[in-house]
Design an enzyme around this catalytic site. Structure first.
Site, PDB file in Angstrom:
ATOM      1  N   GLU A  37       0.843  -1.205   0.000  1.00 39.06           N
ATOM      2  CA  GLU A  37       0.000   0.000   0.000  1.00 39.06           C
ATOM      3  C   GLU A  37       0.872   1.246   0.000  1.00 39.06           C
ATOM      4  OE1 GLU A  37      -3.203   0.020  -1.132  1.00 39.06           O
ATOM      5  OE2 GLU A  37      -3.506  -1.486   0.431  1.00 39.06           O
ATOM      6  N   THR A  39       2.845   2.077  -2.169  1.00 38.94           N
ATOM      7  CA  THR A  39       4.133   1.772  -2.787  1.00 38.94           C
ATOM      8  C   THR A  39       4.124   2.091  -4.279  1.00 38.94           C
ATOM      9  OG1 THR A  39       3.342  -0.495  -2.997  1.00 38.94           O
ATOM     10  CG2 THR A  39       4.859  -0.055  -1.182  1.00 38.94           C
ATOM     11  N   GLY A 126     -16.209   4.232  -3.981  1.00 34.51           N
ATOM     12  CA  GLY A 126     -15.607   4.950  -2.864  1.00 34.51           C
ATOM     13  C   GLY A 126     -15.283   4.062  -1.668  1.00 34.51           C
ATOM     14  N   ALA A 127     -15.241   2.735  -1.874  1.00 36.59           N
ATOM     15  CA  ALA A 127     -14.981   1.801  -0.771  1.00 36.59           C
ATOM     16  C   ALA A 127     -13.544   1.314  -0.785  1.00 36.59           C
ATOM     17  CB  ALA A 127     -15.938   0.616  -0.856  1.00 36.59           C
ATOM     18  N   SER A 130     -11.781   0.311  -5.901  1.00 39.49           N
ATOM     19  CA  SER A 130     -11.394   0.741  -7.245  1.00 39.49           C
ATOM     20  C   SER A 130     -12.490   0.684  -8.287  1.00 39.49           C
ATOM     21  CB  SER A 130     -10.211  -0.093  -7.719  1.00 39.49           C
ATOM     22  OG  SER A 130      -9.157   0.765  -7.925  1.00 39.49           O
ATOM     23  N   SER A 132     -13.386   3.225  -9.746  1.00 40.31           N
ATOM     24  CA  SER A 132     -12.952   4.169 -10.789  1.00 40.31           C
ATOM     25  C   SER A 132     -12.127   3.448 -11.855  1.00 40.31           C
ATOM     26  CB  SER A 132     -12.185   5.347 -10.184  1.00 40.31           C
ATOM     27  OG  SER A 132     -11.025   4.922  -9.511  1.00 40.31           O
ATOM     28  N   GLU A 164      -7.412   9.116 -15.496  1.00 38.68           N
ATOM     29  CA  GLU A 164      -7.712   9.503 -14.105  1.00 38.68           C
ATOM     30  C   GLU A 164      -6.786  10.623 -13.631  1.00 38.68           C
ATOM     31  OE1 GLU A 164      -9.054   6.429 -11.589  1.00 38.68           O
ATOM     32  OE2 GLU A 164      -8.805   7.582  -9.748  1.00 38.68           O
ATOM     33  N   ASP A 176      -4.250   0.262  -9.513  1.00 37.56           N
ATOM     34  CA  ASP A 176      -5.664  -0.076  -9.674  1.00 37.56           C
ATOM     35  C   ASP A 176      -5.986  -0.466 -11.111  1.00 37.56           C
ATOM     36  OD1 ASP A 176      -5.707   0.739  -7.075  1.00 37.56           O
ATOM     37  OD2 ASP A 176      -6.876   2.568  -7.418  1.00 37.56           O
ATOM     38  N   TYR A 228      -3.526  12.518   0.615  1.00 34.72           N
ATOM     39  CA  TYR A 228      -2.840  11.654  -0.351  1.00 34.72           C
ATOM     40  C   TYR A 228      -1.743  12.438  -1.074  1.00 34.72           C
ATOM     41  CZ  TYR A 228      -2.191   8.504  -4.357  1.00 34.72           C
ATOM     42  OH  TYR A 228      -1.652   7.682  -5.323  1.00 34.72           O
TER      43      TYR A 228
END
Ligand code: ADP
Ligand code: MG
Length: 386
Positions: A37, A39, A126-127, A130, A132, A164, A176, A228
């Site tokens: 994560e 990374t 939004g969980a 992914s 998106s 994106e 993702d 982020y």
């Protein structure tokens, strides 16, 4: 609903919205990241699996260079756009994701035309799973086939990521989209995000008598986006101070002396990234030796690192991990960018229901909304389904 039934329904729904039969339907999955994560923007390693949950894009080309986009999860309206007028900042809301894929393909010199799209999905949005990337990759797969572009999975993933990053304006890494485009059933995708070299590592939970639970906490804390960008900037700054192209280039053995050369506020970020890369390679090694149950402690150590060093967990994800482990999970960690989202827990088959129940009960006692718990089955990446 079965995928076949969903596809039949999609064709009917497409016709109701667009007034003609579609040319086909393409599906791309959501994903959970097993380990690795924060990374991917440090040129490091990730290990996601694709979920059985997909976004389906049912599509048909148009001669007039217009895009007519409709999503069953959208705003109830057709978004009608001129293909040649697309530019970053022009499209707001959900339609920017599919429109961005048209734009990114055109920008890269591919001959895309107008199209009608009907989008439907069972990937929770939004969980941290992914949705998106699923939407982008299903759109990219559809256009790849409709226009005979001949792009490979990784090429489609890069187009989706560019959509994106540059069109929607979210500075995500490549994990993702690579997971959604390239995963195969029954495997985890070991991806080197620098070289995009990938290995499909067998991940046979059933043979090991195990299950991977996904616990969607249904919370998404607002500080996410700005945080982020700040974390990403911190990592890039640390690499620069260390004279490295990226934090990926710092070995675990060199971690302590390197930390001594950094300002205090960057040290814990670097420690997370470097140890997390190590946890990914260790996980792959254990999987390749069939030691699936031995992944548990790595997952839990990964969570501690995200909680204490990277500081992207939150009360709900910490509680889900704690409650799952206390109820007998072999290991658990938050997955995705953080500040809410989902947790994965590795459990013996017989413990799946008791662990899920323990998490629900802990959420009830803490006054949180009940989480959604499901079993993740490593599934297939983007593909044509009709
Ligand atoms: P995640 O990718 O973790 O689900 P993101 O915030 O990256 O969360 O993406 C969620 C956004 O993607 C939604 O708010 C919406 O704009 C868009 N999206 C995803 N799936 C769909 C869909 N089926 N229909 C319309 N928009 C979608
Ligand atoms: Mg996303």
């Amino acid at each position: 609903m079965e995928l076949n039934a969903m596809i039949d329904e999609a064709a009917t729904d497409f016709e109701a919205v667009h007034g003609a039969r579609p040319s086909g339907t393409w599906a791309a999955p959501g994903r959970v990241n097993l380990i690795g994560e924060h990374t991917d923007y440090n040129d490091g390693f990730v290990l996601p699996i694709a979920l059985p949950h997909t976004t389906r894009v049912t599509a048909r080309g148009r001669a007039d260079r217009r895009l007519r986009l409709y999503s069953a999860q959208g705003d109830g309206r057709v978004t009608d756009l001129a293909l040649d007028g697309l530019a970053p900042g022009v499209v707001a809301g959900w339609a920017a994701y599919p429109a961005g894929v048209f734009w990114a393909l055109a920008e890269a010199g591919h001959p895309v035309g107008g199209a009608d799209l009907f989008i439907d999905s069972d990937v929770p949005t939004g969980a941290g799973l992914s949705s998106s990337a699923a939407l982008e990759c299903a759109t990219a797969a559809a256009l790849n086939d409709l226009h005979g572009l001949g792009l490979t999975g990784p090429q489609l993933a890069l187009v989706a990521q560019r959509a994106e990053n540059a069109f929607v304006g979210v500075p995500c890494g490549v994990m993702d989209q690579m997971a959604s485009a390239c995963c195969t059933a029954g495997t985890a995708l070991f991806l080197d995000t620098r070289t995009l070299e990938q290995r499909h590592v067998p991940f046979d939970l059933e043979a090991a008598g195990l299950r991977l639970l996904v616990i969607d906490t249904r919370v998404k804390h607002d500080l996410g986006d700005g945080a982020y960008a700040a974390l990403r900037a911190g990592c890039e700054r640390a690499a620069e101070l260390l004279g490295l192209p990226a934090l990926r280039d710092l070995a675990v053995a060199d971690l302590d002396p390197a930390l001594g050369r950094l300002p205090g506020e960057l040290r814990s970020l670097v420690r997370h990234v470097v140890t997390e890369n190590e946890r990914v390679t260790e996980t792959v090694e254990r999987l390749e030796h069939g030691a699936t149950a031995a992944l548990g402690p790595i997952l839990t150590a990964g969570h501690a690192s995200l909680r204490d060093d990277f500081r992207v967990s939150c009360a709900e994800t910490d509680l889900a991990v704690e409650a799952a482990v206390a109820a007998g999970a072999l290991g658990a960690r938050m997955t995705g960018g953080g500040f809410g989202g989902s947790v994965v827990a590795l459990v013996a088959e017989a413990d799946a229901e008791p662990v899920a129940e323990a998490v629900r009960s802990a959420f009830g006692s803490a006054g949180h909304r009940p989480p959604v718990v499901f079993t993740a089955v490593p599934s297939t990446g983007a593909r044509r389904v009709a």
